[in-house]
Write an enzyme that holds these catalytic residues in place. Structure first.
Site, PDB file in Angstrom:
ATOM      1  N   ASN A  13      -2.467  -4.391  40.218  1.00 48.58           N
ATOM      2  CA  ASN A  13      -3.791  -4.005  40.724  1.00 48.58           C
ATOM      3  C   ASN A  13      -3.666  -2.612  41.332  1.00 48.58           C
ATOM      4  O   ASN A  13      -3.122  -2.449  42.427  1.00 48.58           O
ATOM      5  CB  ASN A  13      -4.249  -5.014  41.791  1.00 48.58           C
ATOM      6  CG  ASN A  13      -5.569  -4.601  42.419  1.00 48.58           C
ATOM      7  OD1 ASN A  13      -6.258  -3.702  41.912  1.00 48.58           O
ATOM      8  ND2 ASN A  13      -5.943  -5.241  43.515  1.00 48.58           N
ATOM      9  N   TRP A  14      -4.167  -1.627  40.570  1.00 48.94           N
ATOM     10  CA  TRP A  14      -4.037  -0.248  41.040  1.00 48.94           C
ATOM     11  C   TRP A  14      -5.078   0.096  42.115  1.00 48.94           C
ATOM     12  O   TRP A  14      -5.051   1.193  42.654  1.00 48.94           O
ATOM     13  CB  TRP A  14      -4.171   0.725  39.861  1.00 48.94           C
ATOM     14  CG  TRP A  14      -2.958   0.765  38.973  1.00 48.94           C
ATOM     15  CD1 TRP A  14      -1.797   0.043  39.103  1.00 48.94           C
ATOM     16  CD2 TRP A  14      -2.782   1.598  37.814  1.00 48.94           C
ATOM     17  NE1 TRP A  14      -0.918   0.373  38.110  1.00 48.94           N
ATOM     18  CE2 TRP A  14      -1.491   1.316  37.295  1.00 48.94           C
ATOM     19  CE3 TRP A  14      -3.586   2.532  37.156  1.00 48.94           C
ATOM     20  CZ2 TRP A  14      -0.995   1.962  36.150  1.00 48.94           C
ATOM     21  CZ3 TRP A  14      -3.091   3.162  36.018  1.00 48.94           C
ATOM     22  CH2 TRP A  14      -1.814   2.886  35.529  1.00 48.94           C
ATOM     23  N   LYS A  15      -6.001  -0.811  42.370  1.00 52.48           N
ATOM     24  CA  LYS A  15      -7.044  -0.586  43.384  1.00 52.48           C
ATOM     25  C   LYS A  15      -7.736   0.769  43.124  1.00 52.48           C
ATOM     26  O   LYS A  15      -7.897   1.145  41.978  1.00 52.48           O
ATOM     27  CB  LYS A  15      -6.453  -0.668  44.788  1.00 52.48           C
ATOM     28  CG  LYS A  15      -5.585  -1.904  44.999  1.00 52.48           C
ATOM     29  CD  LYS A  15      -5.316  -2.170  46.434  1.00 52.48           C
ATOM     30  CE  LYS A  15      -4.283  -3.265  46.582  1.00 52.48           C
ATOM     31  NZ  LYS A  15      -4.297  -3.930  47.847  1.00 52.48           N
ATOM     32  N   HIS A  99     -11.194 -10.655  44.850  1.00 51.23           N
ATOM     33  CA  HIS A  99     -10.149 -10.033  45.672  1.00 51.23           C
ATOM     34  C   HIS A  99     -10.637  -9.941  47.123  1.00 51.23           C
ATOM     35  O   HIS A  99     -11.814  -9.666  47.361  1.00 51.23           O
ATOM     36  CB  HIS A  99      -9.808  -8.649  45.117  1.00 51.23           C
ATOM     37  CG  HIS A  99      -8.545  -8.089  45.694  1.00 51.23           C
ATOM     38  ND1 HIS A  99      -8.484  -7.546  46.951  1.00 51.23           N
ATOM     39  CD2 HIS A  99      -7.281  -8.021  45.195  1.00 51.23           C
ATOM     40  CE1 HIS A  99      -7.233  -7.160  47.201  1.00 51.23           C
ATOM     41  NE2 HIS A  99      -6.492  -7.443  46.145  1.00 51.23           N
ATOM     42  N   GLU A 101     -10.333  -7.711  49.254  1.00 52.35           N
ATOM     43  CA  GLU A 101     -10.918  -6.421  49.638  1.00 52.35           C
ATOM     44  C   GLU A 101     -12.385  -6.360  49.231  1.00 52.35           C
ATOM     45  O   GLU A 101     -13.201  -5.704  49.878  1.00 52.35           O
ATOM     46  CB  GLU A 101     -10.090  -5.277  49.022  1.00 52.35           C
ATOM     47  CG  GLU A 101      -8.759  -5.129  49.759  1.00 52.35           C
ATOM     48  CD  GLU A 101      -7.649  -4.484  48.964  1.00 52.35           C
ATOM     49  OE1 GLU A 101      -7.896  -3.946  47.871  1.00 52.35           O
ATOM     50  OE2 GLU A 101      -6.499  -4.519  49.450  1.00 52.35           O
ATOM     51  N   GLU A 173      -3.445 -15.081  47.526  1.00 53.22           N
ATOM     52  CA  GLU A 173      -3.219 -13.824  48.225  1.00 53.22           C
ATOM     53  C   GLU A 173      -3.609 -13.975  49.694  1.00 53.22           C
ATOM     54  O   GLU A 173      -4.778 -13.782  50.047  1.00 53.22           O
ATOM     55  CB  GLU A 173      -4.067 -12.713  47.595  1.00 53.22           C
ATOM     56  CG  GLU A 173      -3.721 -12.411  46.155  1.00 53.22           C
ATOM     57  CD  GLU A 173      -3.882 -10.936  45.848  1.00 53.22           C
ATOM     58  OE1 GLU A 173      -2.924 -10.353  45.372  1.00 53.22           O
ATOM     59  OE2 GLU A 173      -4.960 -10.377  46.119  1.00 53.22           O
ATOM     60  N   GLY A 179      -1.090  -5.421  51.451  1.00 48.54           N
ATOM     61  CA  GLY A 179      -0.951  -4.026  51.862  1.00 48.54           C
ATOM     62  C   GLY A 179      -0.337  -3.854  53.238  1.00 48.54           C
ATOM     63  O   GLY A 179      -0.376  -2.755  53.800  1.00 48.54           O
ATOM     64  N   SER A 219       2.034  -7.797  49.311  1.00 53.03           N
ATOM     65  CA  SER A 219       3.232  -7.002  49.624  1.00 53.03           C
ATOM     66  C   SER A 219       4.437  -7.394  48.776  1.00 53.03           C
ATOM     67  O   SER A 219       5.577  -7.417  49.259  1.00 53.03           O
ATOM     68  CB  SER A 219       3.566  -7.098  51.122  1.00 53.03           C
ATOM     69  OG  SER A 219       2.512  -6.530  51.884  1.00 53.03           O
TER      70      SER A 219
HETATM   71  C1  PEP Z   1      -3.381  -6.816  45.876  1.00 48.58           C
HETATM   72  O1  PEP Z   1      -4.002  -5.778  45.815  1.00 48.58           O
HETATM   73  O2  PEP Z   1      -3.801  -7.798  45.270  1.00 48.58           O
HETATM   74  C2  PEP Z   1      -2.154  -6.849  46.649  1.00 48.58           C
HETATM   75  C3  PEP Z   1      -1.496  -7.987  46.713  1.00 48.58           C
HETATM   76  O3  PEP Z   1      -1.762  -5.703  47.270  1.00 48.58           O
HETATM   77  P1  PEP Z   1      -0.307  -5.374  47.891  1.00 48.58           P
HETATM   78  O4  PEP Z   1       0.712  -5.780  46.858  1.00 48.58           O
HETATM   79  O5  PEP Z   1      -0.329  -3.913  48.162  1.00 48.58           O
HETATM   80  O6  PEP Z   1      -0.165  -6.203  49.125  1.00 48.58           O
END
Ligand code: PEP
Length: 268
Positions: A13-15, A99, A101, A173, A179, A219
């Site tokens: 997931n490049w966000k 997600h 976010e 998640e 993050g 993470s």
């Molecule tokens: C994500 O964006 O789904 C995610 C798990 O981010 P990160 O790996 O940066 O925690």
């Protein structure tokens, strides 16, 4: 009955990172560094970079799938600035939905996410549905109850047969791990995966709930992915920050390949 083995999946997931000018090169580099048998790789760039990533991967490694990070809950209409599932035709075959976010920044509710799931499946996209608790929920012992409620809210009313045929993937998640550099314990992720499968079973999936791939996200790095693959109920990872780094992706997908090979050997 012998059940088919669940796939091993690493989704990136490049966000809100990369531009059309640099996304293709990053995708190409990740594809080159992650050629490992038995691992399903998915790259989810921003909408604007989908075409660049598609063109780069068509040349570099067509085995890498492409996903979007969201879709709208309607097919078309007066929704300024939005992207619908049918618009992704030729650009993406997967989509991340729910997600945290987006739940946080766009106020997405479980009901809305359920509508997006329906549109995604109608358009032939393979959804990765995200669920996970806040830190306060985990500390209060409510982590599993929160994920169960999210699943119920997103999936009630949707046909398990249709979602199963669309090969739904669920990503656990924990919000406090995204993050932050603070990952969940493998054992907690495994307990959650079991709870997710029994929730699906209760929602009408029955035995096929055992076939749904469950990813861990939060993470994940090359250094900690082994803790999650040590758990047989975890089938891969949704990777955010580390997915922008080819070295990290090489390590994560390399470790995923060991699990894929071990699973194959176990059913051979
Ligand atoms: C994500 O964006 O789904 C995610 C798990 O981010 P990160 O790996 O940066 O925690």
């Amino acid at each position: 009955m012998i059940r088919a083995m669940r796939p091993v999946i690493i989704a990136a997931n490049w966000k809100m990172n990369t531009t059309p000018a640099d996304a293709g090169e990053l995708a190409r580099e990740i594809a080159r560094r992650t050629r490992v048998d038995g691992v399903t790789r998915v790259i989810c760039p921003p909408f604007l970079c989908l075409a660049a990533v598609r063109d780069a991967l068509a040349e570099a490694d067509p085995d890498v799938a492409i996903g979007a990070q969201n879709v709208h809950h309607e097919l078309a209409g007066a929704y300024t600035g939005e992207i619908s599932a049918p618009m992704l035709d030729g650009l993406a075959t997967w989509v991340i939905l729910g997600h945290s976010e987006r739940r946080r920044d766009a106020g997405e509710t479980d009901e809305l996410i359920g509508a997006k799931l329906a549109r995604a499946v109608e358009a032939g996209l393979r959804p990765i549905l995200c669920v996970g608790e806040q830190l306060a929920d985990r500390e209060a012992g409510r982590a599993i109850a929160v994920a169960e409620a999210q699943l119920g809210g997103c999936l009630t009313g949707l046909d398990p047969g249709r979602l199963g045929a669309a090969q739904l993937v669920i990503a656990y998640e924990p919000v406090w791990a995204i993050g932050t550099g603070r990952n969940a314990r493998g054992s907690d992720a495994a307990a959650m995966a079991e709870a997710i499968r029994s929730t699906l079973s209760g929602l009408g999936w029955g035995e096929t709930s055992r076939d749904v791939p469950i990813l861990y996200g939060g993470s994940v790095t090359a250094a900690n992915i082994g803790e999650f693959f040590a758990e047989p109920s975890i089938d891969g990872a949704l990777v955010g920050g580390a997915s922008l780094k080819p070295d990290e992706m090489a390590g994560i997908v390399g470790r995923a390949g060991l699990t894929a090979a071990a699973r194959l050997a176990a059913i051979a």
